[in-house]
Design an enzyme around this catalytic site. Sequence first.
Site, PDB file in Angstrom:
ATOM      1  N   LYS A   1      -3.161  17.581  -2.121  1.00 49.85           N
ATOM      2  CA  LYS A   1      -4.396  18.181  -1.648  1.00 49.85           C
ATOM      3  C   LYS A   1      -4.041  19.623  -1.101  1.00 49.85           C
ATOM      4  O   LYS A   1      -3.373  19.902  -0.615  1.00 49.85           O
ATOM      5  CB  LYS A   1      -4.967  17.253  -0.598  1.00 49.85           C
ATOM      6  CG  LYS A   1      -5.350  15.878  -1.308  1.00 49.85           C
ATOM      7  CD  LYS A   1      -6.082  14.789  -0.160  1.00 49.85           C
ATOM      8  CE  LYS A   1      -6.436  13.494  -0.990  1.00 49.85           C
ATOM      9  NZ  LYS A   1      -7.064  12.737  -0.054  1.00 49.85           N
TER      10      LYS A   1
ATOM     11  N   TYR B   1     -14.087  11.810  -7.383  1.00 48.16           N
ATOM     12  CA  TYR B   1     -14.399  10.892  -6.451  1.00 48.16           C
ATOM     13  C   TYR B   1     -15.984  10.152  -6.439  1.00 48.16           C
ATOM     14  O   TYR B   1     -16.362   9.767  -5.244  1.00 48.16           O
ATOM     15  CB  TYR B   1     -14.270  11.859  -5.197  1.00 48.16           C
ATOM     16  CG  TYR B   1     -12.944  11.846  -4.540  1.00 48.16           C
ATOM     17  CD1 TYR B   1     -12.123  10.838  -4.031  1.00 48.16           C
ATOM     18  CD2 TYR B   1     -12.402  13.112  -4.463  1.00 48.16           C
ATOM     19  CE1 TYR B   1     -10.889  11.033  -3.760  1.00 48.16           C
ATOM     20  CE2 TYR B   1     -11.019  13.446  -3.893  1.00 48.16           C
ATOM     21  CZ  TYR B   1     -10.408  12.391  -3.790  1.00 48.16           C
ATOM     22  OH  TYR B   1      -9.026  12.303  -3.096  1.00 48.16           O
TER      23      TYR B   1
ATOM     24  N   ASN C   1      -5.645  14.577   4.169  1.00 45.64           N
ATOM     25  CA  ASN C   1      -4.638  13.642   4.409  1.00 45.64           C
ATOM     26  C   ASN C   1      -3.519  14.043   3.422  1.00 45.64           C
ATOM     27  O   ASN C   1      -2.836  12.932   3.105  1.00 45.64           O
ATOM     28  CB  ASN C   1      -5.152  12.441   4.607  1.00 45.64           C
ATOM     29  CG  ASN C   1      -5.713  11.700   3.335  1.00 45.64           C
ATOM     30  OD1 ASN C   1      -6.014  12.626   2.369  1.00 45.64           O
ATOM     31  ND2 ASN C   1      -6.199  10.718   3.465  1.00 45.64           N
TER      32      ASN C   1
ATOM     33  N   HIS D   1      -3.345  12.267  -2.613  1.00 46.72           N
ATOM     34  CA  HIS D   1      -4.253  11.149  -3.194  1.00 46.72           C
ATOM     35  C   HIS D   1      -3.254  10.398  -3.838  1.00 46.72           C
ATOM     36  O   HIS D   1      -2.323  10.960  -4.821  1.00 46.72           O
ATOM     37  CB  HIS D   1      -5.112  11.736  -4.082  1.00 46.72           C
ATOM     38  CG  HIS D   1      -5.768  10.832  -4.937  1.00 46.72           C
ATOM     39  ND1 HIS D   1      -6.915   9.915  -4.444  1.00 46.72           N
ATOM     40  CD2 HIS D   1      -5.772  10.302  -6.403  1.00 46.72           C
ATOM     41  CE1 HIS D   1      -7.131   9.079  -5.529  1.00 46.72           C
ATOM     42  NE2 HIS D   1      -6.318   9.235  -6.659  1.00 46.72           N
TER      43      HIS D   1
ATOM     44  N   GLU E   1      -7.660   7.825 -13.653  1.00 46.60           N
ATOM     45  CA  GLU E   1      -7.256   9.033 -13.142  1.00 46.60           C
ATOM     46  C   GLU E   1      -6.323   9.883 -13.930  1.00 46.60           C
ATOM     47  O   GLU E   1      -6.619  11.333 -13.829  1.00 46.60           O
ATOM     48  CB  GLU E   1      -6.825   8.856 -11.568  1.00 46.60           C
ATOM     49  CG  GLU E   1      -8.037   8.296 -10.861  1.00 46.60           C
ATOM     50  CD  GLU E   1      -7.589   7.707  -9.497  1.00 46.60           C
ATOM     51  OE1 GLU E   1      -8.551   7.350  -8.895  1.00 46.60           O
ATOM     52  OE2 GLU E   1      -6.255   7.855  -9.190  1.00 46.60           O
TER      53      GLU E   1
HETATM   54  P1  ADP Z   1      -7.166   6.654   0.041  1.00 49.48           P
HETATM   55  O1  ADP Z   1      -7.021   8.113  -0.475  1.00 49.48           O
HETATM   56  O2  ADP Z   1      -6.098   6.100   1.025  1.00 49.48           O
HETATM   57  O3  ADP Z   1      -7.103   5.816  -1.257  1.00 49.48           O
HETATM   58  P2  ADP Z   1     -10.054   6.208   0.154  1.00 49.48           P
HETATM   59  O4  ADP Z   1      -9.978   5.977  -1.477  1.00 49.48           O
HETATM   60  O5  ADP Z   1     -10.610   5.041   0.892  1.00 49.48           O
HETATM   61  O6  ADP Z   1      -8.656   6.572   0.744  1.00 49.48           O
HETATM   62  O7  ADP Z   1     -10.681   7.613   0.477  1.00 49.48           O
HETATM   63  C1  ADP Z   1     -10.620   8.701  -0.378  1.00 49.48           C
HETATM   64  C2  ADP Z   1     -10.404  10.074   0.353  1.00 49.48           C
HETATM   65  O8  ADP Z   1     -11.643  10.255   1.164  1.00 49.48           O
HETATM   66  C3  ADP Z   1      -9.285   9.852   1.498  1.00 49.48           C
HETATM   67  O9  ADP Z   1      -8.004  10.266   1.170  1.00 49.48           O
HETATM   68  C4  ADP Z   1      -9.685  11.023   2.467  1.00 49.48           C
HETATM   69  O10 ADP Z   1      -9.433  12.194   2.212  1.00 49.48           O
HETATM   70  C5  ADP Z   1     -11.361  10.821   2.255  1.00 49.48           C
HETATM   71  N1  ADP Z   1     -11.730   9.914   3.591  1.00 49.48           N
HETATM   72  C6  ADP Z   1     -11.740   8.592   3.608  1.00 49.48           C
HETATM   73  N2  ADP Z   1     -12.462   7.925   4.517  1.00 49.48           N
HETATM   74  C7  ADP Z   1     -12.666   8.961   5.421  1.00 49.48           C
HETATM   75  C8  ADP Z   1     -13.474   9.145   6.547  1.00 49.48           C
HETATM   76  N3  ADP Z   1     -13.743   8.153   7.285  1.00 49.48           N
HETATM   77  N4  ADP Z   1     -13.631  10.270   7.093  1.00 49.48           N
HETATM   78  C9  ADP Z   1     -13.631  11.405   5.898  1.00 49.48           C
HETATM   79  N5  ADP Z   1     -12.935  11.358   5.127  1.00 49.48           N
HETATM   80  C10 ADP Z   1     -12.386  10.226   4.621  1.00 49.48           C
HETATM   81 MG    MG Z   2      -8.425   5.601  -2.862  1.00 47.40          MG
END
Ligand code: ADP
Ligand code: MG
Length: 139
Positions: free
Chosen positions: A11, A51, A114, A117, A128
């Site tokens: 990212k 997304y 974070n 992905h 994807e």
């Molecule tokens: P992951 O990436 O671990 O699969 P998710 O699919 O739940 O997590 O969420 C997609 C992305 O959305 C996350 O990697 C993060 O960048 C963002 N995200 C998830 N939860 C939150 C939140 N509570 N607040 C802000 N951004 C979030």
């Molecule tokens: Mg996810």
Amino acid sequence: MATERTLSIIKPDAVKKNVIGQIFAMYEAAGLRIAATRKTFLTKAQAQAFYAVHAERPFYNSLVEFMTSGPVVVSVLEGADAIKKNREVMGATNPAQAAEGTIRKKFADSIEANAVHGSDAPETAAVEVAFFFPASEIY
Ligand code: ADP
Ligand code: MG
């Protein structure tokens, strides 16, 4: 264990930190091969589509803004049990909960920014991977 392919995105936060190589090394140390890779800059439409599953979530617009704030690196990772293995090396979504030695523990700034992905299941991985790479570019 089946050989699988999964999609990784490094990212914008991690690309800005200049840690693409360190993250690739962590994939390789986990037994994942980089089967395809490309640096790109997502358009707003691409980030929204990628997304779309999160469109109703309160963080969706902010996530799209973040994902279009700088270049990313999209890759196909391949290996035995690659989808689960990649999720393990990534660590928990919230870096505050990510285990020691994971990418997010090491490089993530927040639950949104974070670092990486990773696809979460075989069905999403197939969609994807195809979102970014034609079969002819995956080796
Ligand atoms: P992951 O990436 O671990 O699969 P998710 O699919 O739940 O997590 O969420 C997609 C992305 O959305 C996350 O990697 C993060 O960048 C963002 N995200 C998830 N939860 C939150 C939140 N509570 N607040 C802000 N951004 C979030
Ligand atoms: Mg996810």
